[in-house]
Design a protein around this motif. Structure first.
Motif, PDB file in Angstrom:
ATOM      1  N   ASN A  31      -6.501 -64.401 -33.345  1.00 33.89           N
ATOM      2  CA  ASN A  31      -7.128 -63.552 -33.937  1.00 33.89           C
ATOM      3  C   ASN A  31      -5.996 -62.475 -34.342  1.00 33.89           C
ATOM      4  OD1 ASN A  31      -8.608 -63.208 -31.213  1.00 33.89           O
ATOM      5  ND2 ASN A  31      -7.113 -63.297 -29.847  1.00 33.89           N
ATOM      6  N   LEU A  32      -5.464 -62.712 -35.342  1.00 31.62           N
ATOM      7  CA  LEU A  32      -4.043 -62.583 -36.278  1.00 31.62           C
ATOM      8  C   LEU A  32      -4.489 -61.701 -37.161  1.00 31.62           C
ATOM      9  CD1 LEU A  32      -1.188 -62.354 -37.475  1.00 31.62           C
ATOM     10  CD2 LEU A  32      -2.074 -64.778 -38.823  1.00 31.62           C
ATOM     11  N   VAL A  33      -5.729 -61.779 -37.974  1.00 31.14           N
ATOM     12  CA  VAL A  33      -6.551 -61.597 -38.753  1.00 31.14           C
ATOM     13  C   VAL A  33      -6.869 -59.830 -38.674  1.00 31.14           C
ATOM     14  CG1 VAL A  33      -7.253 -61.296 -41.053  1.00 31.14           C
ATOM     15  CG2 VAL A  33      -5.920 -63.288 -40.750  1.00 31.14           C
ATOM     16  N   ARG A  34      -7.517 -60.175 -37.634  1.00 33.14           N
ATOM     17  CA  ARG A  34      -7.679 -59.266 -36.977  1.00 33.14           C
ATOM     18  C   ARG A  34      -6.927 -58.156 -36.190  1.00 33.14           C
ATOM     19  NH1 ARG A  34      -8.529 -57.428 -31.621  1.00 33.14           N
ATOM     20  NH2 ARG A  34      -8.560 -59.074 -31.352  1.00 33.14           N
ATOM     21  N   GLN A  35      -6.481 -58.236 -35.979  1.00 33.70           N
ATOM     22  CA  GLN A  35      -5.203 -57.302 -35.472  1.00 33.70           C
ATOM     23  C   GLN A  35      -4.501 -56.854 -36.805  1.00 33.70           C
ATOM     24  OE1 GLN A  35      -2.805 -60.486 -33.343  1.00 33.70           O
ATOM     25  NE2 GLN A  35      -4.191 -59.606 -31.209  1.00 33.70           N
ATOM     26  N   ILE A  36      -4.182 -57.557 -37.722  1.00 33.04           N
ATOM     27  CA  ILE A  36      -3.387 -56.910 -39.007  1.00 33.04           C
ATOM     28  C   ILE A  36      -3.994 -55.974 -39.668  1.00 33.04           C
ATOM     29  CG2 ILE A  36      -3.118 -57.992 -41.630  1.00 33.04           C
ATOM     30  CD1 ILE A  36      -2.210 -60.626 -41.055  1.00 33.04           C
ATOM     31  N   LEU A  37      -5.714 -56.443 -39.758  1.00 33.92           N
ATOM     32  CA  LEU A  37      -6.458 -55.305 -39.937  1.00 33.92           C
ATOM     33  C   LEU A  37      -6.852 -54.365 -39.489  1.00 33.92           C
ATOM     34  CD1 LEU A  37      -8.902 -57.593 -42.437  1.00 33.92           C
ATOM     35  CD2 LEU A  37      -7.149 -56.225 -42.797  1.00 33.92           C
ATOM     36  N   LYS A  38      -7.240 -54.767 -38.130  1.00 35.22           N
ATOM     37  CA  LYS A  38      -7.444 -53.639 -37.123  1.00 35.22           C
ATOM     38  C   LYS A  38      -6.806 -52.840 -36.591  1.00 35.22           C
ATOM     39  CE  LYS A  38     -11.833 -54.737 -38.802  1.00 35.22           C
ATOM     40  NZ  LYS A  38     -13.162 -53.924 -39.361  1.00 35.22           N
ATOM     41  N   GLU A  39      -5.710 -53.610 -35.940  1.00 35.33           N
ATOM     42  CA  GLU A  39      -4.846 -52.559 -35.209  1.00 35.33           C
ATOM     43  C   GLU A  39      -3.087 -52.256 -36.200  1.00 35.33           C
ATOM     44  OE1 GLU A  39      -4.755 -55.521 -31.828  1.00 35.33           O
ATOM     45  OE2 GLU A  39      -6.715 -55.377 -31.634  1.00 35.33           O
ATOM     46  N   GLY A  40      -3.353 -52.922 -37.085  1.00 32.34           N
ATOM     47  CA  GLY A  40      -2.138 -52.523 -37.384  1.00 32.34           C
ATOM     48  C   GLY A  40      -1.375 -52.975 -37.216  1.00 32.34           C
ATOM     49  N   ARG A  41      -1.230 -54.188 -36.674  1.00 34.60           N
ATOM     50  CA  ARG A  41      -0.036 -55.555 -36.683  1.00 34.60           C
ATOM     51  C   ARG A  41       0.910 -55.382 -37.997  1.00 34.60           C
ATOM     52  NH1 ARG A  41      -1.266 -61.730 -33.961  1.00 34.60           N
ATOM     53  NH2 ARG A  41       0.642 -62.543 -34.275  1.00 34.60           N
ATOM     54  N   ASP A  42       1.994 -56.448 -37.620  1.00 32.84           N
ATOM     55  CA  ASP A  42       3.255 -56.479 -38.191  1.00 32.84           C
ATOM     56  C   ASP A  42       3.776 -57.796 -38.757  1.00 32.84           C
ATOM     57  OD1 ASP A  42       2.726 -53.681 -40.215  1.00 32.84           O
ATOM     58  OD2 ASP A  42       4.264 -52.989 -38.710  1.00 32.84           O
TER      59      ASP A  42
END
Length: 64
Positions: A31-42
């Motif tokens: 889920n890393l990329v989805r979280q970076i793109l959609k959830e603003g994960r740093d």
């Protein structure tokens, strides 16, 4: 250098790769990329480096 989110978005668009495939290629978190793109994960700096390295290698291989 482009921000990592912009680099990921551009790579996914040009390569046709799914976010989950890129995530699995660079980490154990699907889920890393989805979280970076959609959830603003740093992501950590080491993760950013892994993503950039993968993109560069993939693009170099595609150019051959």
């Amino acid at each position: 250098m482009k921000p990592i989110r912009s680099q990921i978005e551009a790579f996914l668009e040009t390569s046709g790769m799914k976010p989950t495939a890129l995530s699995r290629a660079v980490s154990t978190d699907p889920n890393l990329v989805r979280q970076i793109l959609k959830e603003g994960r740093d992501p950590r700096e080491t993760t950013i480096t892994a993503i950039r390295d993968y993109i560069e290698q993939h693009e170099a291989g595609a150019a051959q």
